[in-house]
Design an enzyme around this catalytic site. Sequence first.
Site, PDB file in Angstrom:
ATOM      1  N   TYR A 165     153.142 -83.717  38.362  1.00 12.87           N
ATOM      2  CA  TYR A 165     153.105 -82.249  38.194  1.00 12.87           C
ATOM      3  C   TYR A 165     154.035 -81.769  37.075  1.00 12.87           C
ATOM      4  CZ  TYR A 165     150.084 -81.003  42.161  1.00 12.87           C
ATOM      5  OH  TYR A 165     149.014 -80.804  43.000  1.00 12.87           O
TER       6      TYR A 165
ATOM      7  N   HIS B 175     144.064 -81.092  45.588  1.00 15.36           N
ATOM      8  CA  HIS B 175     144.264 -80.962  44.142  1.00 15.36           C
ATOM      9  C   HIS B 175     142.981 -81.404  43.470  1.00 15.36           C
ATOM     10  CE1 HIS B 175     145.809 -81.494  40.050  1.00 15.36           C
ATOM     11  NE2 HIS B 175     145.076 -82.597  40.042  1.00 15.36           N
TER      12      HIS B 175
ATOM     13  N   GLU C 154     144.804 -87.982  34.701  1.00 20.30           N
ATOM     14  CA  GLU C 154     145.166 -88.042  36.119  1.00 20.30           C
ATOM     15  C   GLU C 154     144.512 -89.237  36.818  1.00 20.30           C
ATOM     16  OE1 GLU C 154     145.978 -83.236  36.605  1.00 20.30           O
ATOM     17  OE2 GLU C 154     144.378 -84.158  37.769  1.00 20.30           O
TER      18      GLU C 154
ATOM     19  N   THR D  72     143.274 -71.289  44.161  1.00 22.19           N
ATOM     20  CA  THR D  72     144.590 -71.864  44.494  1.00 22.19           C
ATOM     21  C   THR D  72     145.183 -71.206  45.737  1.00 22.19           C
ATOM     22  OG1 THR D  72     144.918 -72.189  42.124  1.00 22.19           O
ATOM     23  CG2 THR D  72     146.879 -72.351  43.517  1.00 22.19           C
TER      24      THR D  72
ATOM     25  N   LYS E 112     145.990 -83.396  50.097  1.00 21.45           N
ATOM     26  CA  LYS E 112     147.447 -83.202  50.124  1.00 21.45           C
ATOM     27  C   LYS E 112     148.030 -83.402  51.532  1.00 21.45           C
ATOM     28  CE  LYS E 112     147.576 -80.005  46.164  1.00 21.45           C
ATOM     29  NZ  LYS E 112     148.084 -78.682  45.683  1.00 21.45           N
TER      30      LYS E 112
ATOM     31  N   ASN F  70     148.050 -76.146  50.059  1.00 19.09           N
ATOM     32  CA  ASN F  70     146.650 -75.735  49.904  1.00 19.09           C
ATOM     33  C   ASN F  70     145.658 -76.898  49.921  1.00 19.09           C
ATOM     34  OD1 ASN F  70     147.224 -76.714  47.386  1.00 19.09           O
ATOM     35  ND2 ASN F  70     146.799 -74.813  46.277  1.00 19.09           N
TER      36      ASN F  70
HETATM   37  P1  DAT Z   1     145.523 -75.606  41.269  1.00 19.06           P
HETATM   38  O1  DAT Z   1     146.044 -76.594  42.293  1.00 19.06           O
HETATM   39  O2  DAT Z   1     144.496 -74.679  41.858  1.00 19.06           O
HETATM   40  O3  DAT Z   1     145.057 -76.266  39.993  1.00 19.06           O
HETATM   41  P2  DAT Z   1     147.903 -74.776  39.781  1.00 19.06           P
HETATM   42  O4  DAT Z   1     147.606 -75.903  38.839  1.00 19.06           O
HETATM   43  O5  DAT Z   1     148.111 -73.408  39.199  1.00 19.06           O
HETATM   44  O6  DAT Z   1     146.760 -74.652  40.894  1.00 19.06           O
HETATM   45  O7  DAT Z   1     149.210 -75.118  40.637  1.00 19.06           O
HETATM   46  C1  DAT Z   1     149.435 -76.436  41.113  1.00 19.06           C
HETATM   47  C2  DAT Z   1     149.926 -76.350  42.531  1.00 19.06           C
HETATM   48  O8  DAT Z   1     151.197 -75.706  42.553  1.00 19.06           O
HETATM   49  C3  DAT Z   1     149.066 -75.511  43.488  1.00 19.06           C
HETATM   50  O9  DAT Z   1     147.967 -76.222  44.009  1.00 19.06           O
HETATM   51  C4  DAT Z   1     150.060 -75.156  44.553  1.00 19.06           C
HETATM   52  C5  DAT Z   1     151.339 -74.946  43.758  1.00 19.06           C
HETATM   53  N1  DAT Z   1     151.489 -73.514  43.410  1.00 19.06           N
HETATM   54  C6  DAT Z   1     150.827 -72.828  42.443  1.00 19.06           C
HETATM   55  N2  DAT Z   1     151.213 -71.532  42.417  1.00 19.06           N
HETATM   56  C7  DAT Z   1     152.163 -71.403  43.393  1.00 19.06           C
HETATM   57  C8  DAT Z   1     152.954 -70.331  43.870  1.00 19.06           C
HETATM   58  N3  DAT Z   1     152.849 -69.104  43.342  1.00 19.06           N
HETATM   59  N4  DAT Z   1     153.816 -70.579  44.886  1.00 19.06           N
HETATM   60  C9  DAT Z   1     153.937 -71.823  45.431  1.00 19.06           C
HETATM   61  N5  DAT Z   1     153.209 -72.876  45.015  1.00 19.06           N
HETATM   62  C10 DAT Z   1     152.343 -72.681  44.023  1.00 19.06           C
HETATM   63 MG    MG Z   2     146.089 -77.281  38.515  1.00 23.69          MG
END
Ligand code: DAT
Ligand code: MG
Length: 140
Positions: A51, A117, A128, A93, A11, A114
């Site tokens: 997304y 992905h 994807e 995450t 990212k 973070n």
């Molecule tokens: P992951 O990337 O671990 O699969 P996810 O699919 O739940 O996590 O979320 C996608 C992305 O969205 C994540 O990498 C960062 C962002 N995100 C998730 N939860 C968040 C939050 N509470 N506040 C801000 N960004 C968030």
């Molecule tokens: Mg995810």
Amino acid sequence: MAIERTLSIIKPDATKRNLTGKINAKFEEAGLRIVAQKRIQLTMEQAGKFYEVHKERPFYGELCEFMASEPVVVQVLEGEGAIAKNREVMGATNPAEADEGTIRKEYALSVGENSVHGSDAPETAAEEISFFFSGLEIVG
Ligand code: DAT
Ligand code: MG
């Protein structure tokens, strides 16, 4: 366990800090092979489509802006149980909850920024991968 492929994205927070090589080393040390890789800059529209599953979440706008803010490195990782293995190497995450030695523990700045992905299941991995790569671009 079967050989799988998964979609990974390094990212903007990580490309900006020149961490691509360090992150790739973590994948390779875990036995994941980088069988396709390219550096691209997403438009807001492309980030929004990628997304889309999160479009009702409060952080969706911020997430799309972040993903389109700087170049990303998209890649296909291949290996035994690659989908789960990649999630393990990435860590939780939220970096505050990530295990020691994981990419997010070492490099992520926050739950939003973070660093990586990774696809979460075989169906999403297939979708994807085809979002970013044609079959000709993946060389196993
Ligand atoms: P992951 O990337 O671990 O699969 P996810 O699919 O739940 O996590 O979320 C996608 C992305 O969205 C994540 O990498 C960062 C962002 N995100 C998730 N939860 C968040 C939050 N509470 N506040 C801000 N960004 C968030
Ligand atoms: Mg995810």
